[in-house]
Each structure stands twice: as C-alpha cells, then as structure tokens.
Scaffold this motif. Structure first.
Motif, PDB file in Angstrom:
ATOM      1  N   PRO A 232      44.763  11.823  10.596  1.00  0.00           N
ATOM      2  CA  PRO A 232      45.959  12.322  11.275  1.00  0.00           C
ATOM      3  C   PRO A 232      46.898  13.004  10.283  1.00  0.00           C
ATOM      4  N   VAL A 233      47.443  14.145  10.707  1.00  0.00           N
ATOM      5  CA  VAL A 233      48.296  14.952   9.834  1.00  0.00           C
ATOM      6  C   VAL A 233      49.516  14.146   9.379  1.00  0.00           C
ATOM      7  N   GLY A 234      49.837  14.271   8.119  1.00  0.00           N
ATOM      8  CA  GLY A 234      51.068  13.679   7.612  1.00  0.00           C
ATOM      9  C   GLY A 234      50.975  12.231   7.183  1.00  0.00           C
ATOM     10  N   THR A 235      49.828  11.591   7.397  1.00  0.00           N
ATOM     11  CA  THR A 235      49.715  10.168   7.052  1.00  0.00           C
ATOM     12  C   THR A 235      49.372   9.998   5.574  1.00  0.00           C
ATOM     13  N   THR A 236      49.620   8.809   5.064  1.00  0.00           N
ATOM     14  CA  THR A 236      49.308   8.562   3.653  1.00  0.00           C
ATOM     15  C   THR A 236      47.802   8.527   3.419  1.00  0.00           C
ATOM     16  N   PHE A 237      47.055   8.034   4.418  1.00  0.00           N
ATOM     17  CA  PHE A 237      45.603   7.970   4.206  1.00  0.00           C
ATOM     18  C   PHE A 237      44.932   9.326   4.392  1.00  0.00           C
ATOM     19  N   GLY A 238      45.723  10.329   4.805  1.00  0.00           N
ATOM     20  CA  GLY A 238      45.172  11.675   4.926  1.00  0.00           C
ATOM     21  C   GLY A 238      45.483  12.542   3.709  1.00  0.00           C
ATOM     22  N   VAL A 239      46.034  11.922   2.663  1.00  0.00           N
ATOM     23  CA  VAL A 239      46.427  12.711   1.488  1.00  0.00           C
ATOM     24  C   VAL A 239      45.216  13.057   0.637  1.00  0.00           C
ATOM     25  N   SER A 240      45.135  14.329   0.295  1.00  0.00           N
ATOM     26  CA  SER A 240      44.061  14.823  -0.550  1.00  0.00           C
ATOM     27  C   SER A 240      44.700  15.329  -1.841  1.00  0.00           C
ATOM     28  N   ALA A 241      44.063  15.025  -2.969  1.00  0.00           N
ATOM     29  CA  ALA A 241      44.663  15.439  -4.242  1.00  0.00           C
ATOM     30  C   ALA A 241      43.616  16.049  -5.164  1.00  0.00           C
ATOM     31  N   PHE A 242      44.094  16.861  -6.069  1.00  0.00           N
ATOM     32  CA  PHE A 242      43.218  17.489  -7.060  1.00  0.00           C
ATOM     33  C   PHE A 242      43.951  17.449  -8.392  1.00  0.00           C
ATOM     34  N   GLN A 243      43.337  16.811  -9.364  1.00  0.00           N
ATOM     35  CA  GLN A 243      43.994  16.682 -10.664  1.00  0.00           C
ATOM     36  C   GLN A 243      43.236  17.469 -11.715  1.00  0.00           C
ATOM     37  N   ILE A 244      43.982  18.114 -12.587  1.00  0.00           N
ATOM     38  CA  ILE A 244      43.353  18.845 -13.690  1.00  0.00           C
ATOM     39  C   ILE A 244      44.100  18.534 -14.970  1.00  0.00           C
ATOM     40  N   ASN A 245      43.320  18.274 -16.002  1.00  0.00           N
ATOM     41  CA  ASN A 245      43.873  18.072 -17.343  1.00  0.00           C
ATOM     42  C   ASN A 245      43.428  19.288 -18.151  1.00  0.00           C
ATOM     43  N   LEU A 246      44.378  20.031 -18.718  1.00  0.00           N
ATOM     44  CA  LEU A 246      43.996  21.219 -19.472  1.00  0.00           C
ATOM     45  C   LEU A 246      44.669  21.194 -20.826  1.00  0.00           C
ATOM     46  N   GLY A 247      43.982  21.746 -21.808  1.00  0.00           N
ATOM     47  CA  GLY A 247      44.571  21.667 -23.137  1.00  0.00           C
ATOM     48  C   GLY A 247      43.971  22.626 -24.136  1.00  0.00           C
ATOM     49  N   ALA A 248      44.669  22.733 -25.242  1.00  0.00           N
ATOM     50  CA  ALA A 248      44.219  23.582 -26.337  1.00  0.00           C
ATOM     51  C   ALA A 248      43.384  22.771 -27.330  1.00  0.00           C
ATOM     52  N   ARG A 249      42.939  21.616 -26.889  1.00  0.00           N
ATOM     53  CA  ARG A 249      42.041  20.782 -27.697  1.00  0.00           C
ATOM     54  C   ARG A 249      40.923  20.304 -26.769  1.00  0.00           C
ATOM     55  N   ARG A 250      40.002  19.519 -27.304  1.00  0.00           N
ATOM     56  CA  ARG A 250      38.929  19.034 -26.443  1.00  0.00           C
ATOM     57  C   ARG A 250      39.509  18.121 -25.362  1.00  0.00           C
ATOM     58  N   ILE A 251      39.186  18.401 -24.126  1.00  0.00           N
ATOM     59  CA  ILE A 251      39.660  17.600 -23.003  1.00  0.00           C
ATOM     60  C   ILE A 251      38.488  16.782 -22.470  1.00  0.00           C
ATOM     61  N   ALA A 252      38.619  15.474 -22.537  1.00  0.00           N
ATOM     62  CA  ALA A 252      37.488  14.615 -22.200  1.00  0.00           C
ATOM     63  C   ALA A 252      37.619  13.949 -20.840  1.00  0.00           C
ATOM     64  N   THR A 253      38.833  13.884 -20.301  1.00  0.00           N
ATOM     65  CA  THR A 253      39.019  13.236 -18.999  1.00  0.00           C
ATOM     66  C   THR A 253      39.975  14.074 -18.153  1.00  0.00           C
ATOM     67  N   SER A 254      40.139  13.680 -16.914  1.00  0.00           N
ATOM     68  CA  SER A 254      41.076  14.400 -16.061  1.00  0.00           C
ATOM     69  C   SER A 254      42.509  13.933 -16.292  1.00  0.00           C
ATOM     70  N   GLY A 255      42.718  13.099 -17.288  1.00  0.00           N
ATOM     71  CA  GLY A 255      44.078  12.728 -17.678  1.00  0.00           C
ATOM     72  C   GLY A 255      44.514  11.395 -17.109  1.00  0.00           C
TER      73      GLY A 255
END
Lengths: 627, 333
Positions: free
Chosen positions: A54-77
């Motif tokens: 259902p729109v607007g609910t907490t269980f309907g939340v979708s997320a996308f995480q990105i960790n970016l850097g000028a060094r080696r990045i090993a995890t999504s942060g």
C-alpha cells in the motif's frame, strides 16, 4: 555554496521512497554516472518483499544505497551521509540509520496528514525535534517536477512519476556530474514512449537547474569525490546475479558444452533465470520447471544427456532438491546447484540476506553424501566462482554447491572485465577409446573406470554407440556398475565418494592471506559476501597500527590443504558471518581449531564498525592503546 | 549390415528380480518384442524410471537406462529430452510413483507434451513397500495401512491424464502381449507424450484385482478394444456402445435387440475428447473396459521441438562471452 571533500574520501548516499517512486532506477542511474566519474563504488538495493505494498506505508519503503569514493570501496557503507526521502514513511524507516550531521533532503509535497496517517506518524517529524542535529533541506520535489514537465503531454500521474529523475538531476549537480550519459540512457529506454522520454529529460534538467541556481542551493553542498586508484583496464558495472550468469555461460564456453539451466522462481534467485534466458546465443538454454524438485531433476537429466545441468534456488528450494542431489552423487553426474541464500528458517526473510545455508550445503543430505562447496565473495567474484563450480563438477563428475546470497546478487560495483583467453579451459571426462565394444564386461569396466587423481568417471551420455548401460540410485558395483548390495562394495563405494571430494583439495589453490602476515595475534577469517566489510575493517585496523590479518575462503568443502597450518600461526581467529556460527562449526569440525564467532542475522550486511570493534577487542592492549 | 535385433537382444545380463508370476514379466517381454518390431536402436533408446517394482524395468533393457528417484522420472526425462531431443525416451512408472508422489510431475509432463512414451503399470497397490493401498486402490481395499478397508476415492489414471492435457491416452493389459504391443507401437509413433496405462497384476499383494475383465472367461464380454474409425463393438461383435443424447451418456446395447443395428453403434473417433472422456469413465460394473488408443489428438509440435525452435539460436553457440561482457556501459581506467 559549499564544496565538501569528505575526510574518508568517500560518501554514502541513500535514496528512499515508496515502492512505486522509482528509487531503484534513480539509484542505478546514479551508480552508472558514478562509474563514469572514475570513483569506486558499491551499491545495495534494499526493497520490500511486497510487490506493490500500500502506498505511503513503512513496509512499502524501497531504498537504494551507494557508497562512492576516491579510494577502494569494499561495502555499501555503514551509515548514509546523505538521505533523499520521497515521503514520510521513507524518512521514518531510514532515520535510525543516519548519524547526526547527515544531510536529509525531503520531498515536502509528500509531508501531509494523509501520508502521516499511512506511515503511522502522529506529528510531522519536522516539528517534533527528531530532526535536530541533522542538516535538513526541504524541497517540493513533486510540485517542481509537475511544473517542469507540464508541456510534455504527460497526464498528472505520469508527470508525478518523473520525480525520481528530478531527484537524480539535483544529485548529479551535487556531485558535479555530466547529464549527457543519463539523457542518452533515457532516450534509449523510453524510445517508444515519447511523452515519458520528454518528461524524464525535462525533470532531470529541472532538478539539476534547481540545485544549481535556486537560492536554496546555498543549503545544498557539493561533494568532490575524485577518481579512485584502480588497475588500468576496461571496467563495467555488474551485479552478482549478472556476473554469476555470465560465469555459467563462460563455463559452458570454456568446456565447449551446452548449459541447461533448470529453475523454479524464488526470491532472490530468480534474476539468474532471467539473465540466462537472454544468453541463448552463448549456448545456454533455460527451463522453468514446475517445482524445485523438478528443476533439480531436469538439470540432472540434462547432465545425464551430456549437457551441463545447472539448477538454482534459495534455501527453501534447495531443501526440496536434496534427494535429487543424492542421486547425482550416486550416479556420478556433474551438476551445479546455485544457492542465493536469504534469511531463514522456513520462508524467513525472502528479500534479506543471510549466509545460513552452509550446513545445508556441506552436511545436509541423507546418507554419507559429500558435496564440494564453493562460495562467491563479491558481485564480480560470482563470475569466477561460477566457473570454478562448473570446473569441479565436470572434472570430478559430482554435484557442486555454489553459494551466493541476496546481498551479492543485487549489489553492484565496478568490475574489471575478465580476459576470457586467460582462463583455463574446463576439462571433461571424455568417452574412453580403444574399448572392445563387443566385450560387455570390458565396456562396463570402462564406463566405471574413474580417473586416478580426480575420481571422475567417463561422461557417457545416451546416444554414445556401444556404451548403453544402466545407472541409478541403488548402490552399484564399484567396477561394473551393476546393482550391488555387497557389504564390502558399499564400504568401497563410500570410501571412493569421500576420497573424490577430498582429492579436490589437490586441484584448488592454496589459501592465501589477503592482508597482513602469515602469523600474529589475530586473523579475521570470512567467506562469501562479508568480504567487503571484513576487508575494510582489517584495512582500517592495520592503518591504526593493529597487527591483524585477513583470510577469505572460497572453497568451503574441501577446505584448502594448507588452511589448518596457516590458521595455526595466529593466536586468535575471529570469524564474522551472517548466521549463528556455521563456518565456525565447520572449521572446528574439519581443522579442530578454536574460533571466535562474530555472528549477525539481522537481514542486513555487516557494518565495518561492527567488525572493527571486535578486531580491537581481540588484540590484547588495542583498546587501551586507542584510548 | 547387421542382422535385425530380436526381442532377446533387448534383454540384459541382469537377473530379473520380480516375484514369480508378476505381471511385469509379461510387460517386459512385450516391450522387448516391441523394441525389435520397431527396430529400436539400443544406443539411442533410454528407459527412465522412478521408484517401485515397475521402476526396476530399465535394469532389464539392454538400452540406456536411468533408475531415478521416487516420482520424479518425468522431470529427469524432461531434462534428458531437452539435452538430446533425438533420443527415444520411454518412462516406466507405477500407480504410486506416477499418481501419488509424482502426480505433480506427471501432470506437467503430460501438458507439456514432450515427445516420449509413459508406461504406467497400474496394479492398484504399493508392492515394493509390502502392500499398502495406493491412490488407484478401490475404496475398501484392505491393506497393512488400511486394515478396515481404504476410505479414499480412487484416482482414474486415464481421467487424470486427460485432465492434465495429455493428447495420447491408451490402455492395455499386461498379459495381452499382442494387443499391448500394438498399443505401444501407436504410442511410439505419436509425436508428444504418449500415456499408456497398463493393468498389471500384483500376484502377491493385490492378485486378480482386474480378473473381472482379464480372465479368459470374462475377456470377451468385458473388453472393448477400440479402433479409430471403427464401431465400438465387443462380445464377439454381439454388443456395442451407443450414445444416448438425452442423458449424455454411453450405454451398452445388444445388436438385434430393441431395434439396435450396426448403424446405431458409436464409431470411435480418437480425436474426440468427449468420447475419450466417456470411454475412460465407463464403470467396470456395468460396462466393458475400454482398451487401445482411447485418445489421440496430435499437437503441431512437441514441447522439446518448440523448446529448441523458440531458442534464439536453436541451441547453437553463436556468440562469445567476451563480446557480451563488452555490451553496455564500459569505461577505461
């Protein structure tokens, strides 16, 4: 306007919104742009199990995480430095992840009574003080988007749907990125939908212009992330699921055999089926079976027929395939079983990651039924792990488990393109020649004459003239393959089956130490998708001057021959894993070593800090020195 | 040119281990004879089975053979046919293997219509596990697990197959080798999954359960051997099957009685699903048992043909992984 050069040379950005807000698309396009900028990165999509909650609910939340850097990045942060929240539910769910000082960009259009009710929020969080200590930027993203796209012919709903590209435009400005590659992508993606094409480009440009010019931009900082040092070569972005599919196709090419992939839909394993279905020209065929058991059986039937049979699932489905795997062991047929692990037991947490099927892979069958187990440690590694799994299956004529998990399957990062010409071709066990086909006994013995080193028997498929024979799950005579209930023969066959798996250790490389010395006070041992977090934690600890080493396992069964000796060189062994201590049990069982387990089953990958803390705790004097 | 193979050439060196007097012996003999008749090539023929008495069958055929796990033979056979559609695959199963533990797989095999033959030996009992009632056992069957008689409604193999979408359904009797062999040849000729139910006598745990139509004295009056395009006659052509349009049912009629002539007898049309359904459903108490090819409605292509016809490169490796690796966004470092 402020330009920030992050201290750690890296920054974690999290996009969050409703399932229908297009945050996965926004995130993946930002990752694409990050790739072109030359920075290193790792992404982690975190979406709900419900398709359209259902729109607007907490269980309907979708997320996308990105960790970016000028060094080696090993995890999504570990924790997001920036959160872009498209609605109140997204803020509510993600706020606990943020450290104080983080930047929060809110779509104020969604902050209304209706959405508060849907998210079970009593008072507008902007008025409760819970955002104190954060840097909050409020933008009417929906209104801005509608205004930007009003001339494109899109209806209200279509116009509102462009807001993810508006957000992307703003973020591109924050990171000083070019819009052109994204515009090109939009033009291709929406070639058949001119309204949406025009709307998304208009929204992208409007978001960018807004961030750049509007007065409020004084509040929006710009981040400067330079290029990360990487070995020279060609790179692409790849998810674990795609890399694994490519690896299976590559294995087929390297063995010059067809791949038949039989599978039944299950989260999070289904992307393999989808990807491989599009790889037909690489000698791959896919079959969607009626259930998990049929998928395993059809794959074994395909292997029996001379193709490379592969089946795939997640824990619950693997459980159903178990009996069939026993038959492949008994019949000495190659098979690869890919397990994209998820939270369990039972249905558990289908979209959340875990490493809790290691026991199932190593020990989980009726009878004494050893199976080799290979694991993949990051998205790009899935390619090589897949080739290794098929290599073992074909060389030793055995089913092989390939363990990946929901995190690696969906995560992505830059990947140095493999050079196919440098990967050793896969050897099979060819049909024996020089056999007198009129001598029935000689034919039988030839069929079951196993290689002295690998114990692989000749791979003889129906259609091979002169070698017609019967095979099945009843114990067979070690020399003739005929049914045998003889006591000594069963002992001999069981010994052979164990020797076959043990002998794989003679073919795989010795275990290496990835960071640190070959002895010392502490080694962190890991396997699978914990690799990135462990690497970074060990790296950071070593920068702090702590004497800690890292060993990451690929071959879970059998273990590398030198592993026991190697581990004996350390005073303590710390083993972080996303289960209740399964690899710890395995090492105690096979190597009789004492292991300190660091376990986590929250459905989320390890944080670097969680491992770092335990490294400090397990090096005598480390904490005091730090204080 | 080698001499044509005989039935004996299809026997193996393995000692056959069914109970003396088991109907399986007759079926084995019939299949071996049929193999010789159709000039089967042992190297290109595969017998695939599950678990149960019937599933030992592959060990006794000098072809390729795969004795798999309980109920799953259809899935193994499917994978095998996909890997090599040129193989002539025969699946052997029983009422427990095929209709109980493996009912799901049999359903999907039949609807997919993979080009192979399925021989379901129906003895209405679990033999290898010592005599428990099976899904085809008649209600009231007394067995170690149903000492007071089974209370389950039994499944009809033919009705199951028809409901699953099978397009070839036939029936035969273990000891009627001549007729069964003709049925097997028709099954072999059909392009798709040919389902043959074989009434097989378990002499130890369910002896004579089919004697109502298999015993010599009863056979003539109680067996209806159907043939496409021929009137449904039995009992030495003294009786026939008519269709009562008012009740939508088949009825048994005696020629010359109540004005019934040959013209009134229903002519078998093996493509007619409604006739097949009614023939399959005729209760043994009041009707003869319908044998032979009850239903045959060929599809344009079998699943295995469609599978490869729909494959982008017909199964050939035309591309290179190295090229796919470079598709999409690539950047240099």
């Amino acid at each position: 306007m402020t330009t920030i050069i992050p201290k750690q040379q890296s920054i974690v950005v999290r996009f969050a919104g409703d399932s229908g807000d297009g945050v996965q698309l926004l995130g993946s396009q930002f990752a694409e742009s990050t790739a072109l900028s030359g920075a290193d990165f790792t992404t982690f999509p975190d979406f709900p199990a419900e398709i359209r909650a259902p729109v607007g609910t907490t269980f309907g939340v979708s997320a996308f995480q990105i960790n970016l850097g000028a060094r080696r990045i090993a995890t999504s942060g570990d924790a997001p430095d920036v959160l872009i929240a498209f609605n109140p539910a997204a803020l509510k769910v993600n706020l606990p992840l943020l450290p104080k000082g983080a930047l929060i960009i809110l779509n104020t259009d969604a902050f209304n009574a209706r959405n508060f009710t849907k998210a079970n929020i009593e008072t507008d969080p902007r008025e409760t003080g819970e955002l104190d200590g954060f840097q909050v930027v409020e933008i009417a993203i929906s209104t801005q988007t509608m205004e930007a796209v009003k001339d494109t012919g899109l209806g209200k709903k279509g116009a509102e749907q462009c807001k993810n590209f508006w957000g992307l435009g703003a973020v591109l400005w924050m990171f000083g990125r070019e819009r052109a590659p994204i515009e090109e992508w939009i033009k291709t993606k929406f070639a058949n939908k001119p309204d949406a094409l025009a709307g998304n480009i208009a929204a992208l440009n409007a978001g960018h212009a807004y961030a750049e010019t509007v007065e409020i931009s004084a509040e929006i900082p710009q981040f400067e992330i330079g290029e990360a040092p990487m070995a020279s070569g060609d790179y692409r972005s790849v998810t674990g699921a795609y890399a694994l599919s490519l690896g299976l196709a590559a294995a087929g090419e390297l063995a010059d055999k067809e791949i038949i992939f039989a599978s039944y839909p299950i989260t999070p394993a289904s992307p393999l089926l989808h990807h491989l279905t599009k790889m037909g020209d690489l000698g791959v065929a896919t079959f969607q079976a009626e259930d998990e058991i049929a998928a395993a059986c059809a794959a074994i039937g395909a292997s029996y027929g001379g193709s490379i049979g592969i089946t795939s699932s997640s824990g619950p489905g693997i459980a159903l395939k178990t009996e069939a795997i026993g038959l492949a062991i008994s019949a000495e047929l190659p098979l690869v079983i890919v397990n994209s692990q998820r939270g369990g037991p039972s249905t558990g947490l289908p979209t959340k990651t875990e490493q809790s099927d290691l026991y199932q892979a190593v020990y989980g069958r009726n009878g004494d039924a050893p199976v080799p187990v290979v694991s993949a440690s990051d998205p790009g590694d899935c390619f090589y792990a897949a080739i290794e799994a098929v290599r073992i299956a074909l060389r030793h004529m055995t089913p092989v488990f390939l363990l990946t998990d929901g995190y690696i399957a969906n995560a992505s990062g830059p990947w140095a393109l493999p050079d196919m010409s440098k990967i050793e071709p896969l050897s099979t066990n060819p049909v024996p020649d020089g056999i007198d086909l009129n001598d029935g006994d000689a034919v039988k013995r030839a069929i079951w004459k196993r290689d002295e080193k690998s114990f692989g028997r000749p791979w003889i498929a129906p259609g091979e003239a002169g070698f017609a024979h019967r095979v099945g799950g009843i114990e067979k005579d070690i020399r003739t393959g005929d049914i045998s209930y003889d006591a000594d023969n069963h002992q001999a066959m069981s010994d052979m089956r164990f020797a076959k798996i043990d002998t794989i250790a003679d073919f795989i490389p010795d275990q290496t130490v990835e960071q640190g010395d070959e002895n010392g006070p502490l080694v962190v041992v890991g396997w699978g998708s914990t690799h990135g977090a462990i690497w970074r934690a060990v790296n950071q600890a070593r920068e702090e001057g702590l004497n800690v080493a890292q060993i990451h396992l690929r071959y879970m069964n059998p273990l590398p021959k030198n592993l026991g000796k190697l581990l004996a060189g350390y005073d303590r062994i710390l083993l972080p894993e996303m289960n209740m201590g399964q690899c710890a049990t395995l090492l105690r069982d096979k190597l009789e070593v004492d292991v300190i387990p660091l376990t986590k089953v929250s459905g989320q990958p390890f944080k670097i800090s969680e491992i770092l803390e335990q490294i400090r705790a397990n090096i005598p004097g480390a904490i005091q020195a730090a204080e | 040119m080698n001499a044509p193979l005989t039935a004996k050439d299809f026997a193996t060196d393995q000692e056959v281990r069914w109970c003396p007097g088991c109907g399986d012996y007759a079926i084995l003999k019939c299949v071996q004879k049929t193999m010789a008749d159709i000039e089967a090539k042992p190297d290109e023929t595969v017998f695939v089975s599950g678990i149960g008495c019937s599933s030992r069958f592959p060990y006794y055929m000098s072809t390729y053979g795969f004795h798999t796990i309980h109920g799953r033979a259809p899935a193994f056979a499917t994978g095998l046919k996909l890997a090599n559609p040129d193989l002539d695959v025969w699946m052997v199963t029983g009422d427990g293997d095929g209709l109980s533990i493996g009912g799901n797989h049999l359903l999907h095999l039949l609807r997919r219509n993979i080009n192979m033959q399925v021989l379901l030996f129906n003895n209405e009992i679990y033999g290898l596990t010592k005599g428990q009632y099976s899904p085809t056992s008649r209600p009231g069957t007394r067995s170690p697990s149903s000492p007071k008689g089974s209370i389950e409604t039994s499944v009809s193999a033919g009705a199951f197959a028809l409901g699953a979408g099978a397009r070839f359904i036939a029936r035969g009797i273990d000891t009627d080798i001549k007729h069964l062999s003709e049925t097997l040849k028709a099954a072999h000729h059909y392009n798709g999954t040919a389902f043959v139910e074989i009434y097989q006598n378990c002499i130890v745990y369910n002896a004579d359960v089919f004697k109502g139509f298999t015993e010599k004295a009863a056979a003539t009056d109680n067996q209806l051997h159907v043939q496409h395009g021929k009137p449904l006659l039995f009992a030495k052509e003294t009786k026939g099957i008519i269709f009562n349009a008012k009740t939508m049912q088949l009825e048994v009629a005696t020629l010359g009685e109540n004005g019934i002539s040959l013209d009134d007898i229903l002519v078998h049309d093996s493509r007619n699903k409604a006739i097949a359904q009614m023939l399959i459903d005729m209760p043994e108490s009041d009707y003869p048992i319908a044998l032979g090819v009850l239903y045959e409605d060929p599809a344009e292509a079998s699943f295995d043909q469609n599978f490869w016809n729909n494959h982008p490169t017909n199964g050939k490796r035309t591309g290179k992984v190295a090229d796919l690796l470079r598709q999409g966004s690539i950047w240099q470092k």
